[in-house]
Design an enzyme around this catalytic site. Sequence first.
Site, PDB file in Angstrom:
ATOM      1  CD  GLU A 139       9.895  -3.471  -0.176  1.00 31.06           C
ATOM      2  OE1 GLU A 139       9.899  -4.413  -0.986  1.00 31.06           O
ATOM      3  OE2 GLU A 139       9.602  -2.302  -0.484  1.00 31.06           O
ATOM      4  CG  HIS A 165       0.960   4.842  -0.145  1.00 32.22           C
ATOM      5  ND1 HIS A 165       0.362   4.222  -1.196  1.00 32.22           N
ATOM      6  CD2 HIS A 165       2.265   4.995  -0.496  1.00 32.22           C
ATOM      7  CE1 HIS A 165       1.254   4.016  -2.168  1.00 32.22           C
ATOM      8  NE2 HIS A 165       2.422   4.477  -1.763  1.00 32.22           N
ATOM      9  CD  GLN A 183       9.919   4.789  -1.118  1.00 30.77           C
ATOM     10  OE1 GLN A 183       9.275   4.283  -2.033  1.00 30.77           O
ATOM     11  NE2 GLN A 183      11.116   5.323  -1.294  1.00 30.77           N
ATOM     12  CG  PHE A 184       4.622   4.629   2.277  1.00 36.76           C
ATOM     13  CD1 PHE A 184       3.743   5.595   2.762  1.00 36.76           C
ATOM     14  CD2 PHE A 184       5.433   4.951   1.200  1.00 36.76           C
ATOM     15  CE1 PHE A 184       3.676   6.857   2.178  1.00 36.76           C
ATOM     16  CE2 PHE A 184       5.374   6.215   0.612  1.00 36.76           C
ATOM     17  CZ  PHE A 184       4.494   7.168   1.104  1.00 36.76           C
ATOM     18  CB  ALA A 185       4.241   1.017   7.949  1.00 37.86           C
ATOM     19  CG  ASP A 186       0.918   1.005   3.789  1.00 37.35           C
ATOM     20  OD1 ASP A 186      -0.314   0.990   3.790  1.00 37.35           O
ATOM     21  OD2 ASP A 186       1.578   1.948   4.293  1.00 37.35           O
ATOM     22  CG  PHE A 187       5.541  -0.451   0.412  1.00 38.67           C
ATOM     23  CD1 PHE A 187       4.336  -0.803  -0.192  1.00 38.67           C
ATOM     24  CD2 PHE A 187       5.990   0.849   0.267  1.00 38.67           C
ATOM     25  CE1 PHE A 187       3.596   0.121  -0.934  1.00 38.67           C
ATOM     26  CE2 PHE A 187       5.272   1.780  -0.467  1.00 38.67           C
ATOM     27  CZ  PHE A 187       4.070   1.419  -1.072  1.00 38.67           C
TER      28      PHE A 187
END
Length: 659
Positions: free
Chosen positions: A398, A465, A420-424
Amino acid sequence: MKFDIKKLNPSELLSMYRSLLLPRLIEDKMLILLRQGKISKWFSGYGQEAISVGATLAMTEDEYILPMHRNLGIFTTRQVPLHRLFAQFQGKVSGFTKGRDRSFHFGSKEHHLVGMISHLGAQLGVADGIALAHQLKGQQKATLVISGDGGASEGDFHEALNLAAVWQLPVIFLIENNHWGLSTPSSEQFNMKTFTQKGPGYGIQTRQADGNNLLEVYHTVQEAAETIRQQPQPILIECMTFRIRGHEEASGTKYYPEGLIEEWSKKDPISNFESFLKDKKILSEEKSEAIKSELNQQISEAINLANEEELVKAETNKEVNDLFASYQPKITIPKSRRKNTLRFVDAISEGLKQSLIRYPELVVMGQDIAEYGGVFKVTEGLVETFGKNRIRNTPICESAVLGAALGLSIQGMKAVVEMQFADFVTCGFNQIVNNIAMSHYRWGQLADVVVRMPTGAGVGAGPYHSQSTEAWFFHTPGLKIVYPSNPYDAKGLLNAAIEETNPFLYFEHKALYRSKTQNVPQDYYTVEVGKAKYISKGEDLTIITYGMGVHWAMDILEELDDIEADLVDLRTLVPWDKTTVEQSIKKTGKAIILHEDNLTGGIGAEIAAWIGEYCFLSLDAPVMREGSLDTPVPFAKRLEDNFLPKNRFKEKLIELHQF
Ligand SMILES: Cc1ncc(C[n+]2csc(CCOP(=O)(O)OP(=O)(O)O)c2C)c(N)n1
């Protein structure tokens, strides 16, 4: 020290000598200014000048260089006017950052320089983006980025090299190996012998040069640059050197073993080159003295100019206005009345597709977004239409990709990056909050980047996630945030975010992707950024929310038919629509804010505080808030339902209604 002049003629060698001397002479003066308190800090390049000067001379003037804190010689060799450089050091207006950042923390597009931010490693991904733009535009240009040996321990170093290797980007990663990172010797920094061992692991070529030998650096960088102009690929060059003075002037050199400074002083890049030129009768003592006195004269004049300049004036409006590039939103309405029934996910895809058609300079990057179509299928089919150059699968990195997005902006391009997910986004946090967000304020550089953030809970995906991450960025000046709750806004706000040249975070709730459908105009259109929307109108109270909160509030209002509420969907979180909120509260006298994010420190806290301060006289009840529990997002359905605020919100709403 052996010098190989190859095809360089005496006048070129003399000119190189002048370039090599200049940063040393400037540094001598800066040390005096530092003692006089005229500049605040000084990072010495003493003994390392041959790297900056040799490398810069080897690049063409229109090729980008991304220097670090010891690279005064890059700025001087690129002929940045000295008085501007000194004004920059003093925080004055004729510098490059209007007094907003210090020393070498600036870029100058005119000089094809992109200065560092303090965070080591962050520059490396930006260089990838600049090189990617060259590659996409079919320009045969190299980009050169510097890292210290210590800074190369950062994860960003790995990410940027790997990305450049996979995409065969024409970047020279130049490691200034001075064997120390502040007080830490190489033996405590890494466990390999030389950086040349690293290249093969990434599948990239490496070179090594004596960093104190001007001509060796010059020839090595020149050969590498020519190689990658012809055949784009990254090359790692390790330049061996030593930092004679302390990390910065206040920190001293006590940690160096005895004799080390003396040993390296014998390898001084300037005295050795000078002796060589004298031996070859290219330079005489008189000529050398004459050059030094001429350069010293230039330096003194430039220092005087900078000293005479007034101190910067603080004007709050100017400071705040420069956070973003000025942008007059052009609200585009659909050309025709044609509409399609679209799910939330399709509306995002359609916006993306239409923006890709509208902006040929737009590049979309993310993990698994090309042939696979992204894990949520938002980008499905795009690679067939727009090709692999513009719809780019990235390695799992990222930070480098967000850095590369900024690099594309520096080259006048646009980027959409899918998390891919906001978490990452945590793994790219630094690039967003320290590089992308600050770029315009610090040196007027656009960061034309939209980061797509598949967000939210309610899908049984557990703590990593499901997170709501908008408040982290809400707090960071320099970022705009949009968060649509329905397909119409999803398309229009994405188009608006891509259209505007400022950086955006675009939150898209995963649970809305396939659960919400709407009639959406077929044509391209934009929804105004910063404008909230009334979902329903009522006299009793005002509900302020966004994203999934809008749907929870709608459900509960339907259940509680005795409550007539203004339901305000913020749609944009930065800048949020104070006018609409105030207007509604003036009418209802009661306000509650609902969000999916944890309650504490959530956006609701800021809005509640603002209402308390500015709408106090209109209020008939305390401002209320509801959000998720202050815990991570739990996995099991019952726990997750309990975590989310929907049920607690219903009780609060009744309480507020009855107040
Ligand atoms: C991410 C980050 N961590 C720590 C620092 C503090 N810091 C600034 S320079 C430096 C040493 C850097 O060593 P190296 O990369 O070898 O460069 P050198 O100073 O030797 O030229 C450190 C630890 C920083 N600026 N950024």
